[in-house]
Design an enzyme around this catalytic site. Sequence first.
Site, PDB file in Angstrom:
ATOM      1  N   GLY A 117     -11.322   5.784  64.294  1.00  0.00           N
ATOM      2  CA  GLY A 117     -10.756   5.999  65.611  1.00  0.00           C
ATOM      3  C   GLY A 117     -10.566   7.473  65.878  1.00  0.00           C
ATOM      4  O   GLY A 117     -10.464   8.283  64.952  1.00  0.00           O
ATOM      5  N   SER A 118     -10.514   7.844  67.158  1.00  0.00           N
ATOM      6  CA  SER A 118     -10.157   9.219  67.501  1.00  0.00           C
ATOM      7  C   SER A 118      -8.644   9.363  67.462  1.00  0.00           C
ATOM      8  O   SER A 118      -7.922   8.392  67.289  1.00  0.00           O
ATOM      9  CB  SER A 118     -10.692   9.564  68.885  1.00  0.00           C
ATOM     10  OG  SER A 118     -12.100   9.571  68.862  1.00  0.00           O
ATOM     11  N   GLY A 119      -8.182  10.590  67.612  1.00  0.00           N
ATOM     12  CA  GLY A 119      -6.743  10.842  67.564  1.00  0.00           C
ATOM     13  C   GLY A 119      -6.282  11.377  66.223  1.00  0.00           C
ATOM     14  O   GLY A 119      -5.100  11.625  66.025  1.00  0.00           O
ATOM     15  N   HIS A 120      -7.235  11.551  65.285  1.00  0.00           N
ATOM     16  CA  HIS A 120      -6.892  12.087  63.965  1.00  0.00           C
ATOM     17  C   HIS A 120      -7.454  13.487  63.763  1.00  0.00           C
ATOM     18  O   HIS A 120      -7.575  13.962  62.640  1.00  0.00           O
ATOM     19  CB  HIS A 120      -7.436  11.181  62.864  1.00  0.00           C
ATOM     20  CG  HIS A 120      -7.041   9.752  63.002  1.00  0.00           C
ATOM     21  ND1 HIS A 120      -5.726   9.367  63.022  1.00  0.00           N
ATOM     22  CD2 HIS A 120      -7.768   8.619  63.156  1.00  0.00           C
ATOM     23  CE1 HIS A 120      -5.656   8.041  63.165  1.00  0.00           C
ATOM     24  NE2 HIS A 120      -6.899   7.571  63.253  1.00  0.00           N
ATOM     25  N   LYS A 174     -12.204   4.227  55.880  1.00  0.00           N
ATOM     26  CA  LYS A 174     -10.779   4.057  55.584  1.00  0.00           C
ATOM     27  C   LYS A 174     -10.448   2.572  55.641  1.00  0.00           C
ATOM     28  O   LYS A 174     -11.014   1.831  56.434  1.00  0.00           O
ATOM     29  CB  LYS A 174      -9.940   4.850  56.587  1.00  0.00           C
ATOM     30  CG  LYS A 174     -10.037   6.362  56.336  1.00  0.00           C
ATOM     31  CD  LYS A 174      -9.079   7.181  57.168  1.00  0.00           C
ATOM     32  CE  LYS A 174      -9.462   7.304  58.616  1.00  0.00           C
ATOM     33  NZ  LYS A 174     -10.889   7.422  58.931  1.00  0.00           N
ATOM     34  N   ASP A 234     -12.286  -0.799  60.799  1.00  0.00           N
ATOM     35  CA  ASP A 234     -13.267   0.141  60.258  1.00  0.00           C
ATOM     36  C   ASP A 234     -14.234  -0.578  59.334  1.00  0.00           C
ATOM     37  O   ASP A 234     -15.456  -0.376  59.392  1.00  0.00           O
ATOM     38  CB  ASP A 234     -12.568   1.277  59.509  1.00  0.00           C
ATOM     39  CG  ASP A 234     -11.793   2.179  60.453  1.00  0.00           C
ATOM     40  OD1 ASP A 234     -10.835   1.679  61.083  1.00  0.00           O
ATOM     41  OD2 ASP A 234     -12.137   3.367  60.581  1.00  0.00           O
ATOM     42  N   HIS A 242      -1.804   5.583  62.554  1.00  0.00           N
ATOM     43  CA  HIS A 242      -1.977   5.056  63.908  1.00  0.00           C
ATOM     44  C   HIS A 242      -0.636   4.639  64.468  1.00  0.00           C
ATOM     45  O   HIS A 242      -0.556   3.871  65.405  1.00  0.00           O
ATOM     46  CB  HIS A 242      -2.906   3.846  63.910  1.00  0.00           C
ATOM     47  CG  HIS A 242      -4.181   4.051  63.177  1.00  0.00           C
ATOM     48  ND1 HIS A 242      -4.312   3.784  61.836  1.00  0.00           N
ATOM     49  CD2 HIS A 242      -5.371   4.527  63.601  1.00  0.00           C
ATOM     50  CE1 HIS A 242      -5.557   4.071  61.462  1.00  0.00           C
ATOM     51  NE2 HIS A 242      -6.216   4.535  62.504  1.00  0.00           N
TER      52      HIS A 242
END
Lengths: 332, 332, 205, 205
Positions: free
Chosen positions: B54-57, B105, B110, B219
């Site tokens: 996911g994005s945001g990391h 991960k 994922d 998250h």
Amino acid sequence: MKKIINDPDKVVQDMIKGFVAAYPNDVKQLPNTTGIVRKEAPFSNKVGLVSGGGSGHEPAHAGYVGQGLLDAAVAGEVFTSPTPDQLIEAIKAVDGGAGVFLIIKNYTGDILNFEMAAELAEAEGIEVDKVVVNDDVAVEDSSFTSGRRGIAGTVFVHKIAGAKAEQGASLQDVKQTAQKVVANVRSMGVALSSCTVPAAGKPSFELADDEMEIGIGIHGEPGIERKQIGSADDIAAELTKKILEDNKLTKNDDVAVMVNGLGSTPEMELYIVNGKVQELLAEKGINVYKTFVGEYMTSLEMAGCSVTFLKLDHELKELLDAESNAPAFRAK
Amino acid sequence: MKKIINDPDKVVQDMIKGFVAAYPNDVKQLPNTTGIVRKEAPFSNKVGLVSGGGSGHEPAHAGYVGQGLLDAAVAGEVFTSPTPDQLIEAIKAVDGGAGVFLIIKNYTGDILNFEMAAELAEAEGIEVDKVVVNDDVAVEDSSFTSGRRGIAGTVFVHKIAGAKAEQGASLQDVKQTAQKVVANVRSMGVALSSCTVPAAGKPSFELADDEMEIGIGIHGEPGIERKQIGSADDIAAELTKKILEDNKLTKNDDVAVMVNGLGSTPEMELYIVNGKVQELLAEKGINVYKTFVGEYMTSLEMAGCSVTFLKLDHELKELLDAESNAPAFRAK
Amino acid sequence: QVLQVEQTVQWMDKTNTKIQENKEYLTTLDQAIGDGDHGINISRGFQEVMNKVSGQAYEHVADVMKDVAMTLMSKVGGAAGPLYGTAFLKLSMTFKGQDVDYALFSQGIEDALNGVKQRGKSDTGEKTLVDVWSAVSERLKQEEKFDGSVLEETARTAMENTKDTLATKGRAAYLKERSIGHLDPGSVSSFYLFEAFAEVINEGE
Amino acid sequence: QVLQVEQTVQWMDKTNTKIQENKEYLTTLDQAIGDGDHGINISRGFQEVMNKVSGQAYEHVADVMKDVAMTLMSKVGGAAGPLYGTAFLKLSMTFKGQDVDYALFSQGIEDALNGVKQRGKSDTGEKTLVDVWSAVSERLKQEEKFDGSVLEETARTAMENTKDTLATKGRAAYLKERSIGHLDPGSVSSFYLFEAFAEVINEGE
Ligand SMILES: Nc1ncnc2c1ncn2[C@@H]1O[C@H](COP(=O)(O)OP(=O)(O)O)[C@@H](O)[C@H]1O
Ligand SMILES: Nc1ncnc2c1ncn2[C@@H]1O[C@H](COP(=O)(O)OP(=O)(O)O)[C@@H](O)[C@H]1O
Ligand SMILES: [Mg+2]
Ligand SMILES: [Mg+2]
Ligand SMILES: [Mg+2]
Ligand SMILES: [Mg+2]
């Protein structure tokens, strides 16, 4: 105030301890000061580079201590310039016989403390010279006032003056190059939320849920205008326009771009801003030589970002690209 | 929600655009995907490395694309695994004939999406293997559940598997080394405030002014315990203890340490935490080989940090030190 | 009327008390038009001053001033550190080895004022602590003997006047017109200094 | 009683409407025990499904299902994407080229359920959308013809039961005991799917 700290009055001390513990092979702490120095300093016949300023701007300034960058960085209390007695220790520690060069951001406090340290150093027979960084176009440049603030553009001064000194240039030449960077670097920032000085315990200012402060200073000093928060594209366009107006960049100029996070703005948003900045520069036919996106000169946990353009000539490109090895700036 | 964005539904797209614009000589975007690939990929006879999530990391994962690291990173929507059709494009783009290695991960989403992509790749005759990172000791390791989450320790897997692949190791050998890292890396985090998924528009959870969440997921998944916020030393001690209990590190072991910021926690605070972590390791006679302090695996604008220990042997040290050149991880 | 060493220490002590009590207020003032550290810096500095000078045996007032100067210089930082440091250093130089009577005190304040102006490249009317120091200095020159009430009054008025002044030096200058309507934090801390001095004088009568 | 192509598209349309209306609710559920993206993901997915299937001419129900599967697979992401994608892919495979009568529909749901279980390495009772699909599948096997109310009722009960279930799969499993007391977001979105199906069936009667 929600912070991971032990004691608001000891944050700088604790930070310095943790910094040295992270890089024990590369840096050392100057005894009884909050100065960080390259482990092997002084380097004989190399101009010693000293920067510093208030804490709360991490990775500035200690993060830029390393090969091809600074020889020493002195941390003051949060948002407070370090004191002359600390600075003189750093100057002495990096003096390798070729003189010491000071990189100062244009704030009264920084100038006064660095100047006094320089006087003390000269009294001890150390040759000292300096540059004052004033890249923030949010503040009018006037000889009747203290002039413009130094913000993220300082990082380019560190890098380029650092590379010059590493090449063995004389104090005079390091100064000339540093001045060239200062003359060609311009920045401007925007804040979406305030920072909180640990010892103050409350936010430095308040912004409504839909407000932003254009032209914010990196210590939370008010900017030009408080207004409704715009889109990333609008913000990028406003900052870019202001800087270009001032910097007078034209078609075919080569620039380095920095999109700098002020603290709590996610990197995702910095890249979104960068997308628009690059588009605008491309429209104007300005060539982007190199881009830096990340947190380089922060303001504690402030949300927001700044944009910096540095006009490059052949020398500056080469020095910007030169190898460097500091925690916050590794180039090869 | 205060963010510098254009459209909550387009943050990933806009970010990818800004990312490629920042490093046009180093990376390219895979057409019609949110995948970032090394400009020169595929490299013949080198195992191709693909990570993502996911994005945001950010800087994960695109920030780790570069020489000696990943060949490709695929960004999903915020906190949402990328889809098989995107992943397969990345796999194809980095396949240089020596097979492709996936770093995943340990989240159901994922795993499912990467697995489906791997099946598609094998159907196309590309040899694929993978490792699943599960370093978060906050979550019990149980075969009855989905097991442990993968968090900041993933960065060490990127670096070390990346170095191994760069040396020309076979797919099998890259996998073995990656598994060694996974077997020896443990992390745990703490949050002081929530993040806000742009499209959700409101914080993922609420913490009272004096509360922290121990064992937080990247998250915003709840952790082990919500309790009164402690001092930096207490937090460092609690995280360190939990990890050491699990990792069974003993006197004279060599470790790499990462103190990772989750988003809005100032670097100053990360160094304060690091100071205590190092002190505790020193007390136990554990040797710190190398330390990383900064934002490596974030959770949007969450305040908090995680601590990671990786037990090192000779091979892992060498690979950790190996030259690498990605925006978020430059080593030399 | 000669300023005693004991009175000088009392002066610092009272100044420190006022500053500690108003630490948050000073910080709030600096948050409005500066960077929000003035209360923190100046309170840290005067606390260290008291740690240094209390209980020490000094021969001359100048010796107290010197320790005050060095302590402020090395513990305050920012703009206020070198400026207050310079002021006290000048006092110590003017007073050096002598009894501090009214005339010498007045001379000392004038020298301190000039030192601050020079360091800060600033003048009266720029919304800095110079405004308070110059008002006090002017007044001292007009009078012939210590009068606590007059001094306090003078410092207070100058401090209050900074509110309607446009800042052209210091961080507040970045605000231009928006600096109007806010007190200058450095002028407020300087006011406490002279208010404390007035109290010491009044008590001595 | 044979499921028509038109009904199938209606089914997707109604599902989409429900999901769009409850996007925030689904996200809030996922914020409580997951990562807060389920509403966002699944609404994006079904919006894309409608963009894809509406106005298209399909010969068989299976063809609609295939497009739904591929769209969800490539637009949803996360855990829900591959799971819903697998479910619809199985439906499409079981229905392939045939008229979908009650028995075939029931078979399709069973195959979809098994596909999801296998993909997710999960079983009934783990507080995932499997709970809703398996309840519906069981019930379909018990009955002999479409009954909207019965299906709706069955799906609703299974969905509501996830509230008191301890999660052992998906993100909620990290919470262990603390997962109890919260509905499973994927079960709620699956409930909307079957509620929509029930409405289509009821209208068709
Ligand atoms: N150039 C100057 N000359 C005289 N006084 C100044 C000057 N600049 C700032 N000051 C004084 O210093 C005060 C600010 O002190 P402080 O907050 O400690 O420093 P900083 O601005 O570095 O944070 C101002 O309120 C003002 O009175
Ligand atoms: N292993 C699994 N088997 C079946 N369903 C699962 C599994 N893991 C998660 N789910 C379902 O997926 C839903 C979460 O979907 P979503 O939020 O889109 O994915 P993510 O957890 O990746 O963010 C859960 O509510 C649950 O119903
Ligand atoms: Mg300051
Ligand atoms: Mg998710
Ligand atoms: Mg200040
Ligand atoms: Mg989710």
